[in-house]
Design a protein around this motif. Structure first.
Motif, PDB file in Angstrom:
ATOM      1  N   THR A   1       0.815  -1.222   0.000  1.00  0.00           N
ATOM      2  CA  THR A   1       0.000   0.000   0.000  1.00  0.00           C
ATOM      3  C   THR A   1       0.846   1.269   0.000  1.00  0.00           C
ATOM      4  O   THR A   1       0.523   2.243  -0.686  1.00  0.00           O
TER       5      THR A   1
ATOM      6  N   LYS B   1      -2.977  -3.472 -18.234  1.00  0.00           N
ATOM      7  CA  LYS B   1      -2.615  -2.079 -18.522  1.00  0.00           C
ATOM      8  C   LYS B   1      -1.102  -1.944 -18.710  1.00  0.00           C
ATOM      9  O   LYS B   1      -0.643  -1.208 -19.590  1.00  0.00           O
ATOM     10  N   TYR B   2      -0.367  -2.670 -17.907  1.00  0.00           N
ATOM     11  CA  TYR B   2       1.092  -2.613 -18.016  1.00  0.00           C
ATOM     12  C   TYR B   2       1.544  -3.205 -19.347  1.00  0.00           C
ATOM     13  O   TYR B   2       2.391  -2.628 -20.048  1.00  0.00           O
TER      14      TYR B   2
ATOM     15  N   ARG C   1      -0.242   0.041  -5.934  1.00  0.00           N
ATOM     16  CA  ARG C   1      -1.562  -0.333  -6.438  1.00  0.00           C
ATOM     17  C   ARG C   1      -2.374  -1.015  -5.337  1.00  0.00           C
ATOM     18  O   ARG C   1      -2.636  -2.226  -5.380  1.00  0.00           O
TER      19      ARG C   1
ATOM     20  N   GLU D   1      -8.877  -7.087 -10.129  1.00  0.00           N
ATOM     21  CA  GLU D   1      -8.167  -5.821 -10.243  1.00  0.00           C
ATOM     22  C   GLU D   1      -6.700  -6.034 -10.613  1.00  0.00           C
ATOM     23  O   GLU D   1      -6.133  -5.275 -11.405  1.00  0.00           O
ATOM     24  N   LEU D   2      -6.107  -7.064 -10.042  1.00  0.00           N
ATOM     25  CA  LEU D   2      -4.698  -7.316 -10.326  1.00  0.00           C
ATOM     26  C   LEU D   2      -4.498  -7.650 -11.810  1.00  0.00           C
ATOM     27  O   LEU D   2      -3.559  -7.156 -12.454  1.00  0.00           O
TER      28      LEU D   2
ATOM     29  N   SER E   1       1.780   7.680  -8.239  1.00  0.00           N
ATOM     30  CA  SER E   1       2.059   6.665  -7.232  1.00  0.00           C
ATOM     31  C   SER E   1       2.497   5.344  -7.879  1.00  0.00           C
ATOM     32  O   SER E   1       1.862   4.861  -8.834  1.00  0.00           O
TER      33      SER E   1
ATOM     34  N   GLU F   1      -4.521  -4.556 -13.895  1.00  0.00           N
ATOM     35  CA  GLU F   1      -3.268  -3.793 -13.804  1.00  0.00           C
ATOM     36  C   GLU F   1      -2.177  -4.428 -14.674  1.00  0.00           C
ATOM     37  O   GLU F   1      -1.395  -3.709 -15.314  1.00  0.00           O
TER      38      GLU F   1
ATOM     39  N   ASN G   1      -5.399  -0.961  -4.877  1.00  0.00           N
ATOM     40  CA  ASN G   1      -6.684  -1.433  -5.397  1.00  0.00           C
ATOM     41  C   ASN G   1      -6.699  -2.929  -5.689  1.00  0.00           C
ATOM     42  O   ASN G   1      -7.764  -3.535  -5.810  1.00  0.00           O
ATOM     43  N   VAL G   2      -5.530  -3.557  -5.781  1.00  0.00           N
ATOM     44  CA  VAL G   2      -5.491  -4.994  -6.086  1.00  0.00           C
ATOM     45  C   VAL G   2      -5.572  -5.829  -4.805  1.00  0.00           C
ATOM     46  O   VAL G   2      -5.567  -7.063  -4.882  1.00  0.00           O
TER      47      VAL G   2
ATOM     48  N   ASP H   1       1.191   1.067 -20.048  1.00  0.00           N
ATOM     49  CA  ASP H   1       1.150   1.952 -18.882  1.00  0.00           C
ATOM     50  C   ASP H   1       2.341   1.627 -17.982  1.00  0.00           C
ATOM     51  O   ASP H   1       2.234   0.891 -17.000  1.00  0.00           O
TER      52      ASP H   1
ATOM     53  N   HIS I   1       5.058  -1.877  -8.835  1.00  0.00           N
ATOM     54  CA  HIS I   1       3.972  -2.774  -8.443  1.00  0.00           C
ATOM     55  C   HIS I   1       4.101  -4.133  -9.118  1.00  0.00           C
ATOM     56  O   HIS I   1       3.801  -5.167  -8.512  1.00  0.00           O
TER      57      HIS I   1
END
Length: 566
Positions: A179, A544-545, A394, A537-538, A391, A541, A396-397, A549, A555
Motif C-alpha cells: 500500500t 494495462k502494463y 496499487r 483488479e490485479l 504513485s 493492472e 486497489n489490487v 502503462d 507494483h
C-alpha cells in the motif's frame, strides 16, 4: 564479514545450531565454528578478511576464559584502539580480539569507541548474560526470535527459520509494503515472531529476560556540530579530511580490495579519492551495464576510468542470460522483498569480484542522504522514490480485509526544516535501511565483503548538520560535495543531474520477463496468500502494463518478488 548465530535457553541444541550455520554458510565459507556451555550455543561462519590465520577463528574466547565472542563486520579503527588496550595480551592481529578487549575494558561504552560496521554477541560466562549490539546505521544485520524459554539470533532470517521457527507472513508489514511501499519499522521483519535489532541499539539477555536499549543518539551528535558556525570553505576542508580518512581506514584488509563505480557523482567521487590515496596500485573497479543506452552509465564510467587508468571490470546483465534464475536466486537470498532488477544487476558485480578474488569492495552508498541529493528533497511531498510522476503503488489490487491491515508509516519530525526531516527519515527508516539490507545480502550471497566509506558516522553527522544552502544552492543539490570534487572531475560529471533509473526494468517486466510475471500471478492465485488479493483488479493492472502503462514498474516487481518468497 561473516555470519553469527546463537541459541540460549532450554530448547538449545547443537543440531539446531548446525542447521542455522549451514543455512547461512555463504556468509562465511572459510570456517564454521561453534561453542557450547550448558544451554548456551554460539556459532560463526567466517569469511577471512583481517588476520587470515586460524587463530582468529570464532567463536573467540578471551584470555581469561570468561567471555566468548561471535562477530560479523569490521572495526576499521582497531589499530588505533589497540594502543589503548595495553592491559590485554593479544594473541592475534584481528579486529575481533580488539573488539572483545574493548568490551572487557569499557563495557557497553565500547560501542562509542568503534568506527565500523558490526553486529556481535558476547556471552559472559560468570554472569550468564548475553550482550549484543548493532552498528549506528545497521550496516550489519541482527535478527532474533524470543520465545517463552529460548532466544535465537542470527545474521539472516532463513537461519532462524532453519531452527524450526514457523515461516508465517507478518500480514501488517506485507499490507503496508503493497500500500505504501514501506519495508517495516526498524525492529520489524516481513515474518511473524522474527524481529531485528535496530541499528544503534544493543540487547541484553539474562534469565530469559530481554532488554533492548538505544546507544546511538544521532540528533544529539548533530547538535554538537550545529553549535559550531563555520564557513563554506572550512566545511569543505573538514569534510575532505574526514572523507580521506574514512576511505583510507576501509582499505585495511589482508585480502584484495576493489570498488564499485557507476557514472554518478558519488561513485566518481569515490574513484577520485581512492586514487589520491592509493596512487599507482591499480585498484580494480567494477560496474554493471545492460547494453541499453537509455539507462546504462557506462559512457560516464569509461570517461572517469580513462583519467585514472584503473582496471575496469564491466559486468553485463542481459535478459537472455538466465535472468529469471538470477532474479529468483537473489530474491531468495534476501528473505524479504528487495529493490528490483537493479539489485539483481548489482549482485552480478559481487559474483564477478569473487571469481577474481577481490573479496572486499567499496561503494558510494550514503551521499544523497547526507547532502540532500534526491529530487524530492526540493519538492513539497512525502515521496521516498525518485523520478516518479504518480504513485508506484496499487492498493486497489488488495482484498479489502487485508488492505485494512496496512499501516501508513509515521516518521518522526525532529527538525524545524523539512529537508532535514526527510534526510533523517531516509537515513534511519527508508532509503538507507533498505539499501543496506539489499547490499548485505547480494554481497554475502557470493561470499564477498562490502564496505560503505560514505556512511562513516563522522561524515554523516558533519554533513547533516551543515546549513541547507551548503547542500542545495540555486537548485543545485549536493552543492558542497560538487564544489569539493570539481578539482578532480570534469564539469560533465560534477554537475550532471542524478539519474533515477539504471536498468530497463520497466521494459523487461513488460517484454522479456512478461511470461514470468504472468506465471507469478498464476502462482499467487494458487498460493496460501491468495486471500490477500483481488485478482480481478490485479489482472487489469497487468493488462494495462502490458499495453504500455509503464510510468512505474514497482507494483509489477512487488508481485513477482512476492510470488518467489511465499
Amino acid at each position: 564479514m561473516c555470519g553469527i548465530a546463537g541459541i540460549i535457553g532450554t530448547d538449545a541444541s547443537q543440531k539446531c545450531l548446525d542447521s542455522m550455520l549451514q543455512k547461512q554458510q555463504h556468509r562465511g565459507p572459510d570456517y564454521m565454528g561453534s561453542w557450547k556451555d550448558s544451554n548456551t550455543f554460539l556459532g560463526h561462519n567466517r569469511l577471512s578478511i583481517i588476520d587470515l590465520s586460524a587463530n582468529s577463528n570464532q567463536p573467540f574466547e578471551s584470555n581469561c576464559g570468561n567471555y566468548v565472542l561471535v562477530f560479523n563486520g569490521e572495526i576499521y579503527n582497531y589499530i588505533e584502539l589497540k594502543k589503548e588496550l595495553s592491559f590485554y595480551n593479544f594473541k592475534t592481529s584481528s579486529d575481533s580480539e580488539v573488539l572483545l578487549a574493548s568490551y572487557i575494558k569499557w563495557g557497553k561504552d565500547c560501542l562509542h569507541k568503534f568506527n565500523g560496521m558490526f553486529s556481535f554477541a558476547i556471552w559472559h560466562k560468570n554472569d550468564q548474560t548475553l550482550f549484543a549490539a548493532r552498528d549506528r546505521f545497521g550496516v550489519k544485520p541482527f535478527y532474533y526470535h524470543h520465545s517463552q524459554n529460548t532466544l535465537y539470533f542470527a545474521s539472516e532470517i532463513k537461519a532462524i527459520h532453519a531452527a524450526g521457527i514457523p515461516r508465517n507472513p507478518n500480514e501488517t508489514v506485507w499490507a503496508s509494503y503493497f500500500t505504501y511501499g514501506s519495508y517495516g519499522m526498524p525492529n520489524e521483519t516481513f515474518w511473524n515472531q522474527i524481529e531485528q535489532l535496530p541499528g544503534g541499539h544493543y540487547l541484553e539477555h539474562k534469565n530469559n529476560q530481554l532488554v533492548i536499549s538505544k546507544w546511538y543518539f544521532f540528533k544529539e551528535e548533530v547538535k554538537k556540530h550545529q553549535q559550531k558556525i563555520i564557513s563554506f570553505e572550512e566545511a569543505k576542508s573538514i569534510y575532505k579530511t574526514l572523507l580521506l580518512d574514512s576511505i583510507s581506514i576501509r582499505f585495511r584488509a589482508d585480502v584484495s580490495v576493489g570498488f564499485n563505480i557507476s557514472g554518478g557523482l558519488d561513485s566518481s567521487t569515490l574513484l577520485a579519492f581512492v586514487n589520491q590515496l592509493e596512487k599507482g596500485k591499480n585498484i580494480k573497479a567494477y560496474t554493471f551495464y545492460t547494453d541499453d543506452e537509455r539507462y546504462d552509465e557506462l559512457p560516464w564510467v569509461e570517461e572517469m576510468i580513462g583519467l585514472t587508468k584503473n582496471p575496469l571490470n564491466k559486468v553485463l546483465l542481459s535478459p537472455k542470460d538466465k535472468l529469471r534464475e538470477k532474479v529468483e536466486f537473489i530474491a531468495q537470498h534476501q528473505d524479504e522483498p528487495c529493490g528490483g532488477i537493479p539489485t539483481v544487476a548489482y549482485s552480478q558485480i559481487f559474483k564477478q569480484a569473487r571469481k577474481q578474488n577481490s573479496l572486499v569492495l567499496l561503494d558510494g552508498q550514503g551521499m544523497d542522504e547526507q547532502w540532500a541529493g534526491y529530487d524530492y528533497y526540493t519538492q513539497n511531498n512525502n515521496n521516498t522514490i525518485q523520478g516518479i510522476s504518480k504513485s508506484p503503488f496499487r492498493p486497489n489490487v488488495l482484498e479489502s480485509t487485508f488492505l485494512k491491515k496496512a499501516v501508513k508509516p509515521n516518521y518522526p519530525n525532529f527538525f524545524k526544516d523539512d529537508v532535514l526531516n526527510k534526510q533523517y527519515r531516509d537515513l534511519f527508516y527508508t532509503k538507507i535501511p533498505r539499501a543496506l539490507r539489499f547490499n548485505d545480502r547480494v554481497s554475502m550471497a557470493y561470499s564477498t565483503e562490502l564496505r560503505e566509506p560514505f556512511l562513516d558516522y563522522r561524515l554523516v553527522e558533519f554533513a547533516f548538520a551543515q546549513p541547507i544552502e551548503y547542500k542545495i544552492k540555486n537548485g543545485v543539490q549536493k552543492y558542497l560535495l560538487r564544489e569539493l570534487v570539481s578539482e578532480f572531475l570534469s564539469d560533465k560529471i560534477t554537475y550532471a543531474p542524478k539519474r533515477p533509473l539504471q536498468t530497463p526494468q520497466r521494459e523487461w517486466l513488460g517484454e522479456e520477463l512478461l511470461d514470468d510475471v504472468e506465471n507469478a500471478v498464476y502462482k499467487l492465485k494458487n498460493s496460501n496468500i491468495a486471500t490477500w488479493f483481488n485478482f480481478s483488479e490485479l489482472d487489469k493492472e497487468v493488462d494495462k502494463y502490458r499495453e504500455g502503462d509503464k510510468d512505474s514498474s514497482f507494483h509489477i516487481w512487488q508481485w513477482l518478488n512476492t510470488s518467489i518468497l511465499n
